[in-house]
Design an enzyme around this catalytic site. Structure first.
Site, PDB file in Angstrom:
ATOM      1  N   ARG A 158       0.809  -1.229   0.000  1.00  0.00           N
ATOM      2  CA  ARG A 158       0.000   0.000   0.000  1.00  0.00           C
ATOM      3  C   ARG A 158       0.841   1.279   0.000  1.00  0.00           C
ATOM      4  O   ARG A 158       0.447   2.296   0.573  1.00  0.00           O
ATOM      5  CB  ARG A 158      -0.957   0.057   1.185  1.00  0.00           C
ATOM      6  CG  ARG A 158      -2.282  -0.593   1.094  1.00  0.00           C
ATOM      7  CD  ARG A 158      -2.924  -0.760  -0.266  1.00  0.00           C
ATOM      8  NE  ARG A 158      -3.579  -2.030  -0.229  1.00  0.00           N
ATOM      9  CZ  ARG A 158      -3.041  -3.134  -0.759  1.00  0.00           C
ATOM     10  NH1 ARG A 158      -1.933  -3.086  -1.468  1.00  0.00           N
ATOM     11  NH2 ARG A 158      -3.643  -4.267  -0.645  1.00  0.00           N
ATOM     12  N   SER A 235     -10.755   0.659   2.872  1.00  0.00           N
ATOM     13  CA  SER A 235     -10.162   0.306   4.174  1.00  0.00           C
ATOM     14  C   SER A 235      -9.561   1.555   4.798  1.00  0.00           C
ATOM     15  O   SER A 235      -8.741   2.219   4.170  1.00  0.00           O
ATOM     16  CB  SER A 235      -9.057  -0.729   3.988  1.00  0.00           C
ATOM     17  OG  SER A 235      -9.591  -1.871   3.359  1.00  0.00           O
ATOM     18  N   GLU A 328      -4.906   4.381   5.912  1.00  0.00           N
ATOM     19  CA  GLU A 328      -4.501   4.117   4.529  1.00  0.00           C
ATOM     20  C   GLU A 328      -4.747   5.338   3.639  1.00  0.00           C
ATOM     21  O   GLU A 328      -3.912   5.669   2.802  1.00  0.00           O
ATOM     22  CB  GLU A 328      -5.268   2.895   4.001  1.00  0.00           C
ATOM     23  CG  GLU A 328      -4.871   2.542   2.592  1.00  0.00           C
ATOM     24  CD  GLU A 328      -5.677   1.381   2.029  1.00  0.00           C
ATOM     25  OE1 GLU A 328      -5.694   0.305   2.647  1.00  0.00           O
ATOM     26  OE2 GLU A 328      -6.288   1.556   0.963  1.00  0.00           O
TER      27      GLU A 328
HETATM   28  C1  LIG Z   1     -15.415   1.508  -1.577  1.00  0.00           C
HETATM   29  C2  LIG Z   1     -13.907   1.597  -1.730  1.00  0.00           C
HETATM   30  C3  LIG Z   1     -13.165   0.436  -1.902  1.00  0.00           C
HETATM   31  C4  LIG Z   1     -11.757   0.505  -2.045  1.00  0.00           C
HETATM   32  N1  LIG Z   1     -11.059  -0.655  -2.213  1.00  0.00           N
HETATM   33  C5  LIG Z   1      -9.714  -0.617  -2.359  1.00  0.00           C
HETATM   34  C6  LIG Z   1      -8.968  -1.829  -2.529  1.00  0.00           C
HETATM   35  O1  LIG Z   1      -9.515  -2.921  -2.588  1.00  0.00           O
HETATM   36  N2  LIG Z   1      -7.620  -1.734  -2.643  1.00  0.00           N
HETATM   37  C7  LIG Z   1      -6.972  -0.535  -2.604  1.00  0.00           C
HETATM   38  O2  LIG Z   1      -5.740  -0.531  -2.726  1.00  0.00           O
HETATM   39  N3  LIG Z   1      -7.651   0.626  -2.464  1.00  0.00           N
HETATM   40  C8  LIG Z   1      -9.003   0.618  -2.334  1.00  0.00           C
HETATM   41  N4  LIG Z   1      -9.694   1.784  -2.161  1.00  0.00           N
HETATM   42  C9  LIG Z   1      -8.975   3.062  -2.110  1.00  0.00           C
HETATM   43  C10 LIG Z   1      -8.941   3.831  -3.457  1.00  0.00           C
HETATM   44  O3  LIG Z   1     -10.007   3.461  -4.289  1.00  0.00           O
HETATM   45  C11 LIG Z   1      -7.642   3.626  -4.229  1.00  0.00           C
HETATM   46  O4  LIG Z   1      -6.550   4.039  -3.464  1.00  0.00           O
HETATM   47  C12 LIG Z   1      -7.645   4.404  -5.558  1.00  0.00           C
HETATM   48  O5  LIG Z   1      -6.513   4.068  -6.330  1.00  0.00           O
HETATM   49  C13 LIG Z   1      -7.674   5.916  -5.359  1.00  0.00           C
HETATM   50  O6  LIG Z   1      -7.915   6.506  -6.616  1.00  0.00           O
HETATM   51  P1  LIG Z   1      -8.487   7.977  -6.756  1.00  0.00           P
HETATM   52  O7  LIG Z   1      -8.375   8.354  -8.188  1.00  0.00           O
HETATM   53  O8  LIG Z   1      -9.826   8.050  -6.148  1.00  0.00           O
HETATM   54  O9  LIG Z   1      -7.428   8.783  -5.896  1.00  0.00           O
HETATM   55  P2  LIG Z   1      -7.690  10.105  -5.032  1.00  0.00           P
HETATM   56  O10 LIG Z   1      -8.409   9.730  -3.787  1.00  0.00           O
HETATM   57  O11 LIG Z   1      -8.275  11.165  -5.870  1.00  0.00           O
HETATM   58  O12 LIG Z   1      -6.188  10.477  -4.670  1.00  0.00           O
HETATM   59  C14 LIG Z   1      -5.434   9.662  -3.790  1.00  0.00           C
HETATM   60  C15 LIG Z   1      -4.008  10.228  -3.677  1.00  0.00           C
HETATM   61  O13 LIG Z   1      -3.324  10.075  -4.906  1.00  0.00           O
HETATM   62  C16 LIG Z   1      -2.951  11.351  -5.430  1.00  0.00           C
HETATM   63  N5  LIG Z   1      -3.140  11.262  -6.881  1.00  0.00           N
HETATM   64  C17 LIG Z   1      -4.299  10.946  -7.540  1.00  0.00           C
HETATM   65  N6  LIG Z   1      -4.060  10.895  -8.857  1.00  0.00           N
HETATM   66  C18 LIG Z   1      -2.755  11.182  -9.035  1.00  0.00           C
HETATM   67  C19 LIG Z   1      -1.901  11.298 -10.176  1.00  0.00           C
HETATM   68  N7  LIG Z   1      -2.355  11.082 -11.419  1.00  0.00           N
HETATM   69  N8  LIG Z   1      -0.599  11.618  -9.996  1.00  0.00           N
HETATM   70  C20 LIG Z   1      -0.113  11.838  -8.734  1.00  0.00           C
HETATM   71  N9  LIG Z   1      -0.857  11.764  -7.622  1.00  0.00           N
HETATM   72  C21 LIG Z   1      -2.174  11.441  -7.778  1.00  0.00           C
HETATM   73  C22 LIG Z   1      -3.850  12.352  -4.753  1.00  0.00           C
HETATM   74  O14 LIG Z   1      -3.265  13.625  -4.669  1.00  0.00           O
HETATM   75  C23 LIG Z   1      -3.974  11.723  -3.372  1.00  0.00           C
HETATM   76  O15 LIG Z   1      -2.835  12.018  -2.617  1.00  0.00           O
HETATM   77  C24 LIG Z   1     -11.107   1.752  -2.015  1.00  0.00           C
HETATM   78  C25 LIG Z   1     -11.870   2.923  -1.837  1.00  0.00           C
HETATM   79  C26 LIG Z   1     -13.257   2.854  -1.699  1.00  0.00           C
HETATM   80  C27 LIG Z   1     -14.048   4.102  -1.534  1.00  0.00           C
END
Ligand SMILES: Cc1cc2nc3c(=O)[nH]c(=O)nc-3n(C[C@H](O)[C@H](O)[C@H](O)COP(=O)(O)OP(=O)(O)OC[C@H]3O[C@@H](n4cnc5c(N)ncnc54)[C@H](O)[C@@H]3O)c2cc1C
Length: 336
Positions: A158, A235, A328
């Protein structure tokens, strides 16, 4: 094209539906616009994908939020290059449908492709590090775009070298997929049971995807606007990695991990007295009624409510087991 919005409430852009206002929100629809927006934003910049791994304080963010809205992917044989703003699960569905394997166990994870390397997203025994070959990355310190290989990204459980820094902006990601349309070997016991196969077996990718989605839905881990158990950041705590002798006399799930053993945060939370649905202040937040590891907004909550519940859970686990859980998601303008 770039769009600029002012007085945007960030709660509208996070899956927790929490977060105060942004000074400015810029929506970038091409990689060039994304780089230009980040350059123009100066020091106070927050990258936003799907907002599914962010906890933003009630005071919001006093700077520029750059929403990454680039889309699409290009297949070249079994190699694929994907734009950072592409919705992750649409992409996984697309490549599984096109007959490629490897990413199916990561089905149903919300958010964008560009965020997946940031915390090396993983589920059901797989993580993006398994297939990711490189990313195109804009480096805010040097002002240059460079290719970072999987080795450069320093993937671990992670996390990666990019997590929590906002110095490297992922513009696109490349994966090497499996051409035979079969899944990666099934490594997760619950998934193997669901599929009716032994661990290590490979099944058609579409079959594994369907099974993963069904398991995830049962835990509130697939976004659903009418299911408040999914108004979360997934999580909330990572599974703690501890020395092998820690809690060795307590019967609980323990998994081999680099540097010791990995414990189950969900098990620790439940056995510290916080069951599914455990409520926080005023019942506006609670643990998910389907999974103890997800902290959820039940409607009308504030980030302060959520963090109060998170502190109670963290402190309760520490008091009972002497193990400290760490969040996380990224905490922006707030802390635990
Ligand atoms: C219902 C649910 C289930 C989930 N299940 C999982 C799972 O099974 N496994 C898991 O690992 N995660 C899980 N997650 C967490 C999440 O979905 C992941 O971490 C996902 O990759 C985040 O993507 P996002 O585009 O929403 O990122 P955001 O929340 O928009 O950003 C997260 C971080 O990444 C940075 N960021 C975003 N895009 C970029 C980019 N292009 N370049 C540089 N930095 C960037 C942002 O600034 C921030 O710091 C879950 C979340 C939810 C709500």
């Amino acid at each position: 094209m770039t769009r600029v919005e002012t007085r945007t409430v960030l709660a509208e852009h996070t899956t927790l539906r929490l977060g105060g206002p942004a000074r400015e929100l810029v929506v970038a629809e091409t990689a060039e616009d994304l780089v230009a927006a980040v350059r123009a934003a100066g020091d106070r910049v927050l990258l936003l994908g799907g907002g599914s791994n962010l906890v933003i304080g009630d005071d919001g963010f006093d700077g520029t939020v750059v929403k990454i809205a680039t889309r699409g992917w290009r297949l070249d044989g079994a190699e694929v290059e994907v734009a950072a703003g592409q919705n992750w699960d649409e992409f996984v569905a697309g490549v599984v449908e096109a007959g490629f394997g490897g990413l199916e166990c990561l089905s149903g994870i919300p958010g964008s492709v560009g965020a997946t390397p940031i915390q090396n997203v993983g589920a059901y025994g797989c993580e993006v590090a398994d297939l990711l070959t490189s990313v195109e990355c804009y480096d805010r310190r040097t002002g240059e775009v460079r290719t970072m290989t999987a080795a450069d990204l320093g993937f671990a459980y992670r996390t990666s070298v990019l997590k929590g820094t906002d110095t490297g902006i992922v513009l696109s990601v490349r994966f090497a997929l499996r051409e035979d349309g079969l899944s990666a070997p099934i490594r997760y016991a619950e998934l193997a049971r669901k599929l009716g196969v032994e661990l290590g077996v490979r099944v058609p990718a579409a079959q594994a995807r369907a099974a993963v989605l069904e398991l995830r839905r049962g835990k509130g881990m697939v976004l659903d606007p009418v299911d408040q158990d999914t108004w979360s950041a997934g999580s909330f705590f990572t599974n703690p990695i501890v020395a092998e002798d820690v809690l060795a006399d307590v019967e609980m799930p323990r998994y081999p991990a680099e540097g010791g053993v990995k414990l189950s945060a969900a098990w620790l939370i439940e056995h510290a007295g916080f069951g599914k649905g455990y409520p926080g202040p005023g019942g506006r937040v609670s643990l998910s009624s389907k999974h103890t590891l997800a902290l959820t907004n039940r409607g009308g909550a504030t980030t302060a409510d959520l963090l109060a519940l998170a502190r109670e859970v963290r402190d309760g686990v520490r008091a009972k087991f002497g193990v400290t859980l760490h969040p996380e998601p990224l905490l922006i303008n707030c802390s635990l």
